[in-house]
Design an enzyme around this catalytic site. Structure first.
Site, PDB file in Angstrom:
ATOM      1  N   TYR A 115       0.878  -1.299  -0.045  1.00 25.88           N
ATOM      2  CA  TYR A 115       0.164   0.014   0.085  1.00 25.88           C
ATOM      3  C   TYR A 115       0.767   1.329  -0.101  1.00 25.88           C
ATOM      4  CZ  TYR A 115      -4.094  -2.673   1.164  1.00 25.88           C
ATOM      5  OH  TYR A 115      -5.279  -3.887   1.320  1.00 25.88           O
ATOM      6  N   LYS A 159       6.154 -14.088   5.674  1.00 24.25           N
ATOM      7  CA  LYS A 159       6.443 -15.010   4.770  1.00 24.25           C
ATOM      8  C   LYS A 159       8.347 -14.968   4.404  1.00 24.25           C
ATOM      9  CE  LYS A 159       5.208 -17.680   1.682  1.00 24.25           C
ATOM     10  NZ  LYS A 159       4.140 -19.227   1.622  1.00 24.25           N
ATOM     11  N   ASP A 190       0.545 -18.063   5.574  1.00 20.78           N
ATOM     12  CA  ASP A 190      -0.146 -18.937   4.950  1.00 20.78           C
ATOM     13  C   ASP A 190      -0.849 -19.939   5.880  1.00 20.78           C
ATOM     14  OD1 ASP A 190       2.133 -20.024   4.798  1.00 20.78           O
ATOM     15  OD2 ASP A 190       2.020 -20.778   2.767  1.00 20.78           O
ATOM     16  N   ASP A 214      -4.476  -7.216   5.874  1.00 22.26           N
ATOM     17  CA  ASP A 214      -6.114  -7.209   5.475  1.00 22.26           C
ATOM     18  C   ASP A 214      -6.647  -8.457   5.232  1.00 22.26           C
ATOM     19  OD1 ASP A 214      -8.021  -5.797   3.975  1.00 22.26           O
ATOM     20  OD2 ASP A 214      -6.960  -6.361   2.084  1.00 22.26           O
TER      21      ASP A 214
HETATM   22  C1  IPM Z   1      -9.881  -2.653   4.793  1.00 27.19           C
HETATM   23  C2  IPM Z   1     -10.284  -2.456   3.112  1.00 27.19           C
HETATM   24  C3  IPM Z   1      -9.274  -1.383   2.497  1.00 27.19           C
HETATM   25  C4  IPM Z   1      -7.853  -2.015   2.852  1.00 27.19           C
HETATM   26  C5  IPM Z   1      -9.635  -0.742   1.257  1.00 27.19           C
HETATM   27  C6  IPM Z   1     -11.082  -0.626   1.132  1.00 27.19           C
HETATM   28  C7  IPM Z   1      -8.926   0.027   0.890  1.00 27.19           C
HETATM   29  O1  IPM Z   1     -10.222  -3.481   2.802  1.00 27.19           O
HETATM   30  O2  IPM Z   1      -9.869  -1.724   5.497  1.00 27.19           O
HETATM   31  O3  IPM Z   1      -9.815  -3.800   5.089  1.00 27.19           O
HETATM   32  O4  IPM Z   1      -7.386  -2.676   1.488  1.00 27.19           O
HETATM   33  O5  IPM Z   1      -7.346  -1.769   3.670  1.00 27.19           O
HETATM   34 MN    MN Z   2      -9.875  -5.435   3.823  1.00 23.76          MN
END
Ligand code: IPM
Ligand code: MN
Length: 317
Positions: A115, A159, A190, A214
């Site tokens: 990200y 990982k 995993d 996530d």
């Molecule tokens: C989360 C969501 C977000 C992420 C998206 C909507 C950007 O999936 O908060 O888990 O990937 O962090």
């Molecule tokens: Mn999410």
């Protein structure tokens, strides 16, 4: 007196956040709630999903209660929640998963990894860099250790058997945990996803980089009956934003059937964060009591509407 920015956003955000905001108002009628419109609906109306003035407004508040924002249909605007996480420096994503068989906290690094925004698309290939920094890993590891110090132990998910960035993450995070004297183990992400499903009692606080967190938090949601129940706190050094783990769910929006529990638990986390432990606890207990009376939305096999559930919580309060 506190100032809370309230962002309903899109889809079911517009249904669950009013319930969460009503609970907050009943506990703190004196707190100012400032509605801020962000997201797809606003973009459709005005051509802008979020702007600098919104960021300034949210930054000036004591906390943000956030629903969910839909992504742009064809990438017309970048992710609103990612922009907010970046602009407010919300580097820690805390996701408690509390159910009958499970009491876990996923601590998700919230600013880097895949990200980090280092992406490019070329003619015949696309590339997203997964950036793990020492400073970023140390600060999230300190947050995880702080939580684990009040609980049992810390597990680092990674990982490292395959990825150099994960060997780095593991080594840096381990260093912080050793310094803090936290009981520690680690697992391949995993295998960890499967083991969290099979033997959740083995885990307590789990520290993971961004994308793994996530995925792992959605996996762990299995134990509590799905995404409709999971809250999260996005924390930085000066700001805090509370949002359900679920998204805007356009497929069920507008039908009054969305589960407001995640949003209500966000309110409880917000209260706790702002030092009102007592009301955070009261709200958590009220939610539990309503669910124990089998007042449940359809995702949990009940027939209650979003609003009916909300009213029952207010009555308990
Ligand atoms: C989360 C969501 C977000 C992420 C998206 C909507 C950007 O999936 O908060 O888990 O990937 O962090
Ligand atoms: Mn999410």
């Amino acid at each position: 007196m506190r100032r809370i920015a309230v962002v309903e956003g899109d889809g079911i955000g517009r249904e669950v956040i009013p319930v969460a905001a009503a609970a907050l108002r009943s506990l703190h009628p004196d707190w100012e709630q400032i509605p801020v419109e962000l997201g797809l609906e606003r973009w459709r109306r005005t051509g802008t999903a979020i702007d600098d003035a919104d960021i300034e407004m949210l930054s000036s508040c004591d906390a943000v209660l956030f629903g969910a924002v839909s992504s742009a249909p064809n990438g017309e605007y970048p992710s609103v929640v990612l922009r907010l996480r970046r602009a407010l420096g919300l580097y820690a994503n805390i996701r408690p998963i509390m159910g009958v068989s499970c009491d876990l906290v996923v601590v998700r690094e919230n600013s880097e990894g895949l990200y980090a925004g280092r992406e490019r698309i070329e003619e015949d290939r696309a590339c997203t860099e997964r950036v793990i920094t020492r400073a970023g890993t140390e600060r999230i590891a300190r947050v995880a250790c702080g939580i684990a110090a009040r609980r049992r132990k810390l597990t680092i998910g990674h990982k490292a058997n395959v990825l150099a960035a994960d060997r780095f993450f593991l080594e840096v995070a381990r260093g912080v945990a050793h310094c803090a004297g936290i009981p520690l183990d680690d697992a391949f992400i995993d295998a960890l996803c499967l083991d969290v499903l099979r033997r959740p009692e083995r885990y307590d606080v789990i520290l993971v980089e961004n994308m793994f967190g996530d995925i792992l938090s959605d996996v762990a949601a299995f134990h509590v009956g799905g995404l409709g129940l999971l809250p999260s706190a996005n924390l930085g050094d000066g700001h805090a934003l509370f949002e359900p783990v679920h998204g805007s769910a356009p497929d069920i929006a507008g039908r009054g059937i969305a589960n407001p529990v995640a949003a209500l638990r966000c309110t409880a986390m917000l209260l706790d964060h702002l030092g009102d432990r007592e009301n955070a606890h009261r709200l958590g207990t009220a939610i539990d009591r309503v669910m124990a009376q089998s007042i449940l939305t359809p995702d949990l096999g009940g027939t209650a509407t979003t609003q009916e559930f909300g009213r029952a919580v207010l009555e308990e309060l």
